[in-house]
Design a protein around this motif. Structure first.
Motif, PDB file in Angstrom:
ATOM      1  N   ASP A   1     -19.328  25.001  19.960  1.00  0.00           N
ATOM      2  CA  ASP A   1     -20.600  24.272  19.873  1.00  0.00           C
ATOM      3  C   ASP A   1     -20.707  23.730  18.453  1.00  0.00           C
ATOM      4  OD1 ASP A   1     -23.200  23.455  19.535  1.00  0.00           O
ATOM      5  OD2 ASP A   1     -24.114  25.244  20.434  1.00  0.00           O
TER       6      ASP A   1
ATOM      7  N   SER B   1     -28.991  29.788  22.143  1.00  0.00           N
ATOM      8  CA  SER B   1     -28.288  29.543  23.408  1.00  0.00           C
ATOM      9  C   SER B   1     -26.905  30.189  23.437  1.00  0.00           C
ATOM     10  CB  SER B   1     -28.170  28.032  23.649  1.00  0.00           C
ATOM     11  OG  SER B   1     -27.446  27.418  22.611  1.00  0.00           O
TER      12      SER B   1
ATOM     13  N   SER C   1     -22.763  21.440  17.246  1.00  0.00           N
ATOM     14  CA  SER C   1     -24.015  20.693  17.066  1.00  0.00           C
ATOM     15  C   SER C   1     -24.292  20.309  15.614  1.00  0.00           C
ATOM     16  CB  SER C   1     -25.184  21.522  17.595  1.00  0.00           C
ATOM     17  OG  SER C   1     -25.122  21.574  18.999  1.00  0.00           O
ATOM     18  N   HIS C   2     -24.105  21.268  14.703  1.00  0.00           N
ATOM     19  CA  HIS C   2     -24.453  20.988  13.306  1.00  0.00           C
ATOM     20  C   HIS C   2     -23.445  20.087  12.614  1.00  0.00           C
ATOM     21  CE1 HIS C   2     -27.990  22.870  11.428  1.00  0.00           C
ATOM     22  NE2 HIS C   2     -28.082  23.421  12.631  1.00  0.00           N
TER      23      HIS C   2
ATOM     24  N   SER D   1     -30.311  17.623  25.880  1.00  0.00           N
ATOM     25  CA  SER D   1     -30.307  18.194  24.533  1.00  0.00           C
ATOM     26  C   SER D   1     -29.230  19.278  24.444  1.00  0.00           C
ATOM     27  CB  SER D   1     -31.682  18.748  24.176  1.00  0.00           C
ATOM     28  OG  SER D   1     -31.959  18.518  22.800  1.00  0.00           O
ATOM     29  N   GLY D   2     -29.172  19.960  23.311  1.00  0.00           N
ATOM     30  CA  GLY D   2     -28.086  20.906  23.061  1.00  0.00           C
ATOM     31  C   GLY D   2     -28.092  22.125  23.974  1.00  0.00           C
ATOM     32  N   VAL D   3     -29.262  22.725  24.178  1.00  0.00           N
ATOM     33  CA  VAL D   3     -29.321  23.913  25.035  1.00  0.00           C
ATOM     34  C   VAL D   3     -28.885  23.584  26.467  1.00  0.00           C
ATOM     35  CG1 VAL D   3     -30.838  25.668  26.010  1.00  0.00           C
ATOM     36  CG2 VAL D   3     -30.975  25.140  23.576  1.00  0.00           C
TER      37      VAL D   3
ATOM     38  N   ALA E   1     -22.091  27.388  15.004  1.00  0.00           N
ATOM     39  CA  ALA E   1     -23.236  28.053  14.387  1.00  0.00           C
ATOM     40  C   ALA E   1     -24.332  27.065  14.009  1.00  0.00           C
ATOM     41  CB  ALA E   1     -22.768  28.792  13.144  1.00  0.00           C
ATOM     42  N   SER E   2     -25.502  27.642  13.722  1.00  0.00           N
ATOM     43  CA  SER E   2     -26.627  26.826  13.244  1.00  0.00           C
ATOM     44  C   SER E   2     -26.885  27.046  11.764  1.00  0.00           C
ATOM     45  CB  SER E   2     -27.898  27.180  14.008  1.00  0.00           C
ATOM     46  OG  SER E   2     -27.746  26.874  15.361  1.00  0.00           O
TER      47      SER E   2
ATOM     48  N   HIS F   1     -28.122  14.502  17.370  1.00  0.00           N
ATOM     49  CA  HIS F   1     -29.180  14.137  16.407  1.00  0.00           C
ATOM     50  C   HIS F   1     -29.097  14.894  15.087  1.00  0.00           C
ATOM     51  CE1 HIS F   1     -30.647  17.170  19.348  1.00  0.00           C
ATOM     52  NE2 HIS F   1     -31.114  17.782  18.283  1.00  0.00           N
ATOM     53  N   LYS F   2     -28.005  15.618  14.856  1.00  0.00           N
ATOM     54  CA  LYS F   2     -27.889  16.305  13.565  1.00  0.00           C
ATOM     55  C   LYS F   2     -26.981  15.451  12.670  1.00  0.00           C
ATOM     56  CE  LYS F   2     -29.241  20.495  15.904  1.00  0.00           C
ATOM     57  NZ  LYS F   2     -28.897  21.840  16.409  1.00  0.00           N
TER      58      LYS F   2
ATOM     59  N   THR G   1     -25.004  18.503  19.897  1.00  0.00           N
ATOM     60  CA  THR G   1     -26.162  17.624  19.867  1.00  0.00           C
ATOM     61  C   THR G   1     -25.728  16.343  19.162  1.00  0.00           C
ATOM     62  OG1 THR G   1     -26.832  18.640  17.792  1.00  0.00           O
ATOM     63  CG2 THR G   1     -27.894  19.464  19.782  1.00  0.00           C
TER      64      THR G   1
ATOM     65  N   HIS H   1     -26.736  30.566  17.485  1.00  0.00           N
ATOM     66  CA  HIS H   1     -27.853  29.833  18.075  1.00  0.00           C
ATOM     67  C   HIS H   1     -28.428  30.610  19.252  1.00  0.00           C
ATOM     68  CE1 HIS H   1     -29.950  26.572  20.308  1.00  0.00           C
ATOM     69  NE2 HIS H   1     -30.260  26.198  19.083  1.00  0.00           N
TER      70      HIS H   1
HETATM   71  C1  LIG Z   1     -29.348  22.632  17.369  1.00  0.00           C
HETATM   72  C2  LIG Z   1     -28.383  23.470  18.110  1.00  0.00           C
HETATM   73  C3  LIG Z   1     -28.429  23.563  19.518  1.00  0.00           C
HETATM   74  C4  LIG Z   1     -29.606  23.156  20.355  1.00  0.00           C
HETATM   75  O1  LIG Z   1     -29.989  21.920  20.455  1.00  0.00           O
HETATM   76  P1  LIG Z   1     -31.392  21.479  21.097  1.00  0.00           P
HETATM   77  O2  LIG Z   1     -31.215  20.020  21.111  1.00  0.00           O
HETATM   78  O3  LIG Z   1     -32.460  21.996  20.202  1.00  0.00           O
HETATM   79  O4  LIG Z   1     -31.493  22.062  22.475  1.00  0.00           O
HETATM   80  C5  LIG Z   1     -27.412  24.265  20.150  1.00  0.00           C
HETATM   81  N1  LIG Z   1     -26.436  24.844  19.451  1.00  0.00           N
HETATM   82  C6  LIG Z   1     -26.384  24.810  18.106  1.00  0.00           C
HETATM   83  C7  LIG Z   1     -25.279  25.512  17.395  1.00  0.00           C
HETATM   84  C8  LIG Z   1     -27.371  24.141  17.391  1.00  0.00           C
HETATM   85  O5  LIG Z   1     -27.343  24.146  16.059  1.00  0.00           O
END
Ligand SMILES: *Cc1c(COP(=O)(O)O)cnc(C)c1O
Length: 431
Positions: free
Chosen positions: A207, A134, A209-210, A103-105, A181-182, A236-237, A234, A132
């Motif tokens: 990062d 992390s 992820s979003h 996963s992302g973390v 960022a998240s 899954h976003k 990640t 985030h």
């Molecule tokens: C969602 C997110 C993560 C973490 O992902 P997980 O799958 O919940 O561990 C890490 N960094 C950012 C910026 C995120 O938005």
């Protein structure tokens, strides 16, 4: 007796073996089918991705990397992982990809292990201003292992304060700068972050992820093109894949990244997920995915315009991406929690979020709205205007249960016109 057991074991349907759990899953299917998911960090997967994720690949350990496994019987796994790696590299134009992250973390954890020593100075975006956990939060491993310094957004316009980032970098001399960022509704200037990192000799981790889906589709600038040393995301976003993550890096970091993932921070990868990520990356190369990413951004803009047109206050005054932050205290005189609960009662699921200026992280005054899931269901401009109208009605009258009930029924009718569960052959899986 043994024969009877082995015959019976594993062949009965879920509803027979565990009716309680089966009923809970059915209830959740119905909730997802009949509500509007505006949670910005979520999306839905295609039927093809779901099929790969639900495959027998889940049964096997394949620790190691293609051609270098610690287990026998991994030939198919070698090809599956290599295919997913090649697709990841092609999709983002990266030198190297590790696709084993759970996963992302864990992805960020592995990059820190690869590039930092305990106690090293690092810069990351403040959690309460859109970063985030992390990225160095005190309650997370990153914040305990490394000396994080947090940057944030400008109080006047809510935009990342790049000048302050530059000044802080000069003072703390970070070994790494983390950007991404998240909860940030605008484009991130990765080139500016690269310049700042270069000016102090730091490596750059982006990062995404979003926004990874938007980046893959060319709807948001790419940190790979801007020269980030490491990119984590990640899957899954906005990427519309299964729950997982990948690390992209420059060639010179390939070996340290792979070692930091396995055996550094993880054991066996989940290969049903690795295969599903590969499928999602193939889909992400198609025209339909690009259209979807474009529509995610258009939908967010229309939703934002609908709210702004009625006098609501959005952080930064709008959005360039898939999400927006509504200041519900300024706009409607209510808390983020009140807004979240009232919307949920009306069938609109979104989460409260701290925004810059919040006095306490436990009492956020923002609500984060995102468009990935509703867009992937097929909703477009007219639906966004209706949803915006409902959000406004609910937030103006947060205690009006009759209103919430009426909107709940209208939401359900809209949702049934954009079905979700028909993608998944759940009943075929549990015959
Ligand atoms: C969602 C997110 C993560 C973490 O992902 P997980 O799958 O919940 O561990 C890490 N960094 C950012 C910026 C995120 O938005």
């Amino acid at each position: 007796m043994i024969d009877k057991l082995t015959q019976a074991w594993g062949r009965s349907p879920l509803a027979t073996v565990d009716p309680q759990m089966a009923a809970l899953i059915r209830r959740e299917e119905s909730r997802q089918e009949t509500t509007l998911d505006l949670i910005a960090s979520q999306s839905i997967v295609s039927r093809a991705v779901a099929e790969a994720e639900n495959s027998v690949l889940r049964h096997k350990y394949a620790e190691g990397y293609p051609g270098k496994r610690y287990y026998a019987g991994c030939g198919n796994y070698d090809e599956i992982e290599q295919l997913t790696i090649d697709r990841a590299k092609a999709l983002f134009g990266a030198d190297h990809a590790n696709v084993q992250l759970l996963s992302g973390v864990p992805a960020n954890t592995a990059v820190y292990l690869a590039a930092l020593k305990l106690g090293d100075p690092v810069m990351g975006m403040d959690l309460s201003q859109g970063g985030h956990l992390s990225h160095g939060s005190k309650v997370a491993l990153s914040g305990k292992n490394y000396t994080f310094h947090s940057y944030g957004v400008r109080p006047d316009n809510g935009l990342i304060d790049y000048d302050a980032v530059q000044r802080m970098a000069g003072e703390v001399k970070p070994k790494m700068i983390v950007c991404g960022a998240s909860a940030y509704p605008r484009k991130i200037d990765f080139s500016r972050f690269r310049e700042i990192a270069d000016s102090v000799g730091a490596v750059l981790l982006a990062d995404i992820s979003h926004i990874a889906g938007l980046v893959a589709a060319g709807v948001h600038p790419s940190p790979v093109h801007a020269g980030a040393d490491f990119v984590t995301t990640t899957t899954h976003k906005t990427l519309l894949g299964p729950r997982s993550a990948i690390i992209l890096s420059k060639k010179e970091h390939a070996d340290t990244i792979d070692k930091a993932v396995f055996p550094g921070t993880q054991g066996g990868a989940h290969f049903n997920t690795v295969a599903a990520v590969g499928v999602a990356f193939l889909e992400a190369q198609g025209a339909a995915f690009k259209d979807c990413m474009q529509q995610i951004v258009t939908n967010a803009r229309i939703l934002a315009e609908t709210l702004l047109g009625a006098g609501a206050t959005l952080k930064t005054g709008g959005t360039d991406n898939h999400l927006m932050l509504v200041d519900v205290n300024t706009s409607f005189g209510i808390s983020g929690k009140t807004a979240q609960d009232a919307l949920e009662t009306a069938g609109i699921v979104a989460n409260r979020n701290t925004i810059q200026g919040d006095k306490s992280p436990f009492k956020p005054t923002g609500i984060r709205l995102g468009t990935p899931t509703v867009t992937a269901r097929g909703m477009g401009d007219p639906e966004m205007r209706r949803i915006g109208g409902w959000v406004l009605e609910v937030l103006r009258n947060p205690n009006d249960r009759v209103l919430q009930g009426r909107i709940r029924s209208e939401v359900e009718i809209l949702c049934r016109a954009f079905p979700l569960m028909d993608r998944y052959v759940t009943r075929g899986t549990y015959p």
